[in-house]
Design a protein around this motif. Sequence first.
Motif, short mmCIF file in Angstrom:
data_model
loop_
_atom_site.label_atom_id
_atom_site.label_comp_id
_atom_site.label_asym_id
_atom_site.label_seq_id
_atom_site.Cartn_x
_atom_site.Cartn_y
_atom_site.Cartn_z
N MET A 121 -6.08 0.49 5.53
CA MET A 121 -4.74 0.88 5.98
C MET A 121 -4.89 2.02 6.98
O MET A 121 -5.97 2.60 7.13
N LEU A 139 -8.72 7.38 0.96
CA LEU A 139 -7.52 6.70 1.47
C LEU A 139 -7.75 6.21 2.90
O LEU A 139 -7.37 5.10 3.27
N ARG A 166 3.92 9.82 -9.77
CA ARG A 166 3.30 10.01 -11.09
C ARG A 166 2.63 11.39 -11.16
O ARG A 166 2.76 12.11 -12.13
N LEU A 167 1.95 11.75 -10.07
CA LEU A 167 1.29 13.06 -10.04
C LEU A 167 2.32 14.18 -10.09
O LEU A 167 2.12 15.19 -10.77
N LYS A 198 1.90 6.55 -6.92
CA LYS A 198 0.85 7.48 -7.36
C LYS A 198 1.32 8.92 -7.22
O LYS A 198 1.15 9.76 -8.11
N ASN A 237 2.40 1.65 -3.37
CA ASN A 237 1.33 2.07 -4.28
C ASN A 237 1.05 3.57 -4.13
O ASN A 237 0.93 4.31 -5.12
N LEU A 238 0.98 4.02 -2.86
CA LEU A 238 0.75 5.44 -2.60
C LEU A 238 1.90 6.29 -3.14
O LEU A 238 1.70 7.34 -3.75
N ALA A 263 0.84 -1.20 0.00
CA ALA A 263 0.00 0.00 0.00
C ALA A 263 0.87 1.25 0.00
O ALA A 263 0.58 2.22 -0.71
N ALA A 299 -9.79 3.13 3.15
CA ALA A 299 -9.15 1.89 2.65
C ALA A 299 -8.55 1.12 3.83
O ALA A 299 -8.35 1.67 4.91
#
Lengths: 426, 292
Positions: free
Chosen positions: A275, A270, A13-14, A10, A6-7, A3, A273
């Motif tokens: 987590m 978030l 990428r942003l 992201k 993954n965060l 997780a 989710a």
Amino acid sequence: MNAIINLALKDLRLLFRDRMGFFFTLVWPLGLAILFGTMYGGNRADQPRAVPVIVVDEDGSAESQAFVDSLIAAPEIEVSLASRSEAIERVRKAKAVAFIALKQGFGEASQNPFWGEPPAVEIGADPSRGPETAMVEGILMKYASRRIQDFFTDQSAQREELERARKELRTAENIPERLRSNLENLFASLEGVLSDESYLASDTTESEEGFSGFQPLTITRSEISIRRRGPSSAYAISFPLGSMWALLAVSATFAVSIVHERTRGTLFRLLAAPMTIYHILAGKALACFTAATVVVAGLFCLGYFAFGVVPNSILLLALAIVSSSIAFVGVMMLLSTLGKTEQSVGGASWGILIILSMFGGGMIPLFIMPGWMRTLGTVSPIKWAILAIEGAVWRQFSPLEMLRPCLILIAIGAGSFLAGVHRKLT
Amino acid sequence: MLLAFYGERQMLRLQNVSKRFGEIVAVDGLSLEVREGEIFGLLGPNGAGKTTTVNMAVGILKPDSGSIEIAGIGPPSRPEARRKVGIAPQSLAIYQSLSAQENLEFFGGLYGLGGKHLRERVVWCLAFVGLNERKNSLVKTFSGGMRRRLNLAAALVHDPPLLLLDEPTVGVDAQSRNAIFEKIEELRKDGKTIIYTTHYIEEAQRLCDRVGILDHGKLLALDTVQNLIAAYAGKTTIIAEGTEGRVEVETTDPIGELARLHARGKLTSLNIKNPDLEQVFLNLTGRHLRDV
């Protein structure tokens, strides 16, 4: 862990999809590094205004001490005193440009300006420091000549010296008769000159011409190879400074992105989710750390291939980049708690980061700052990040020397990260 | 009788849940159960406690007292319980600078999906909400309706049995709203349990099997739409004009009343106002403004 990764992916990428963010994170620091490197290109940026030298008084006479005092008072050089061995070591470590040894017999030779060898001085310096050594040589000649000049403008001292010299000439046994006779004639002429009131009243500046070509010192040079610590080019200084701007941009961008998650509603999803908030903050921290290390490493790759910025140690540079990135991840977390909107956090972040940069040497090199600013800069992570990166790029820090700035950076990062998380949770 | 259509399993159970924010009591001893397969509407005026209830149900807020259980697993603080819930918040919780596909892949990844399963789910979700053609476009280029549909898809990507839809039709045009209704009805057919909060009472009346009306943190009523209307909406109003003049009558027997009016003389116009859920809502929560 998935997780968090993954965060982080992201967020990266942003970050790189945001044109302005990308510009200020990579293009702007690179532009600054190239601009300042070019502006100062060819000049040694660490050139001191007063040449640091070490004086070794091996004679210990009143005359040698007087000469040392005149050197200490000289504005062109910054004198410190040491033994020969200590002086050699300090020159080798590039803590001083050269050492100046006043050899044994300096005092005695100074007392006989009319015959025999002039006082002997040895300059020890690295052969590559030719200009500086020549400058030191010129400075020595200048102050030695000034002593002779002072002597010839002091009539009572001249008379005393003349009388002393005549006595010595009478008692000396190993002087050729022809020289003895010439000297006696010279002394007689000098006595006549000294008795002439018009000479005494004349402009003494004219007399300076009389010393042209006079050799007041015998200077020998000895070579001491220094362990190189200077930057190879101005880019070796501008790229560490440029990398600071990259770190500032990354930390400000991610501080704002944390607030952005809340104001845009994505934080809600978030948090819903499977987590914890710690995962979310860790994801942000990982993304910020990755962006900082990648951008700074990329900057140095570009510096290496395009501008000849060759680090002394790749491993130590990696350590410096990692430590600096850790520090700025912590700073980012703390900055993200300074407001509730993107505008307030962005404004506060840049305000604080610019002050940290100003005092930490991110805008102008520390060595040209006044002392109080340098002291204040101790609390800025910028100072330690620059020191660590420069330590790996051109200061030739040993692994042990790197520990201090790196540990301070990690401590700053950990402390501000924990403070930021605490503020977030409360 | 209606309960026979739903499973006996409770997908969400709140027992005596309370939550305060300083002096303000947001939720006050709330108890309710949402059954598997039903669409449960949660209605209430502004500040009634709906959002606090939703936030507690998904574990974002912790109740001061009481207990919450999801799908018989346990409280929403447990990751296994959270995996059973998908949420489409009222504010669009999607990343504008990512494409539709990237958004879904990211949110699916948060729920532990990966590889082929994640790719399949993303493809299904994009097709379900009609965004397959624009899957690679950045969300910031989407219309409001497309964003709403993607917001719904992000709640579905991990295939949760329980969906929380918070005002899912805010700010969309009639076509998009209708498309969202159809998708929700499809989801119900697939056996999903849906908790639907809305300000649009007619949406709740159209979609919801049961409705809970919340005000001041308390549950004022909870039943099927028909039962609520029967219990709280009052009588049918008939407004008739004819040879005998204008007549307005409230009645529990509109057909009998119409027959009686017709027997009195010829009717030239007729208006029958059936009681609806909005009437129930206003009767229970009052007509005064809440956010002045």
